[in-house]
Write a protein that holds these residues in place. Sequence first.
Motif, PDB file in Angstrom:
ATOM      1  N   ARG A  37      -4.920   6.607   0.499  1.00 22.93           N
ATOM      2  CA  ARG A  37      -4.877   5.222   0.231  1.00 22.93           C
ATOM      3  C   ARG A  37      -6.364   4.603   0.436  1.00 22.93           C
ATOM      4  N   ILE A  56      -7.744   0.503   0.520  1.00 30.32           N
ATOM      5  CA  ILE A  56      -7.234  -1.045   0.375  1.00 30.32           C
ATOM      6  C   ILE A  56      -8.702  -1.842   0.697  1.00 30.32           C
ATOM      7  N   LEU A  93       0.749  -1.224   0.091  1.00 29.99           N
ATOM      8  CA  LEU A  93      -0.009   0.049   0.008  1.00 29.99           C
ATOM      9  C   LEU A  93       0.848   1.217   0.083  1.00 29.99           C
TER      10      LEU A  93
END
Length: 276
Positions: A186, A188, A112
């Motif tokens: 980010r 995920i 990530l």
Amino acid sequence: MNEEELRSRLVERLTDSGHLRTGPWRKAVSAVPRHEFLRGGFFQQVDGSTPTAWAPVMPDDPRWLEGCYDDASLVTQVAGTIVPGDVHGEIMRAPTSSSTMPGLVVRMLEDLQVDAGHRVLEIGTGTGYSTALMCHRLGDESVTSVEVDENVSTRARVALGQCGFAPNLIVGDGLAGYENGAHYDRVIATCGLLTVPRELIEQTRPGGTVLVTLGGWLYSSELARLTVHEDGTASGRFLGGHISFMLARPQLPPPLGPVWSRDLVDLGLGGSGSLE
């Protein structure tokens, strides 16, 4: 071995395997007690069972603590609602929630490519273990996690609180992201996806990263990392290695429906009437 020794052994194992590659994540795995996220027990596959049967392993079982620190995915729910504490004996139903193997968790967190100050949206809270690792690395205020199952989310909240973490936990369809917290640096997804939802790209800032597992109903899947561009598009590549997650519930295949006696005969099973 006690839990500190088991955790240290896990760190060594993940480092040696190449999954755990950097100091900040090594500190997180060293600090976060995985067993606290498995206080409700887990299901263990019964050897030789056909179809697959699952038996509960509870905290009073001598196998429980060491099992919590195996580099293995541990099933925590079957059939959408049934948890280990509900079962005495064995159950033959499909898993619907699990604590993902730590090697895969930390591999994804490393891939990530987060930095201090980044804000992360996680799709699929699960037990909350990966959420806790991100909280340790980035701080509670930087982590938002969405879980479709309210009971699963509640259990994660309790475990996270027990470990001193308080991220923003949302109950809802993770495929829609969480617009109120956008834009994220980010994103995920810790569940398998058939496609990348447009909402996840739209809720990521330009230059940000979306990390998802893409696959199909036949469980062939790959980890994909996308970079979001100024024009709202995203591009990237597959990172290699077979990565397998339970599919996001809204993208599960449709139910098979009734199986009639003729189908059973064709399969060599005999019988009459229907099986639902």
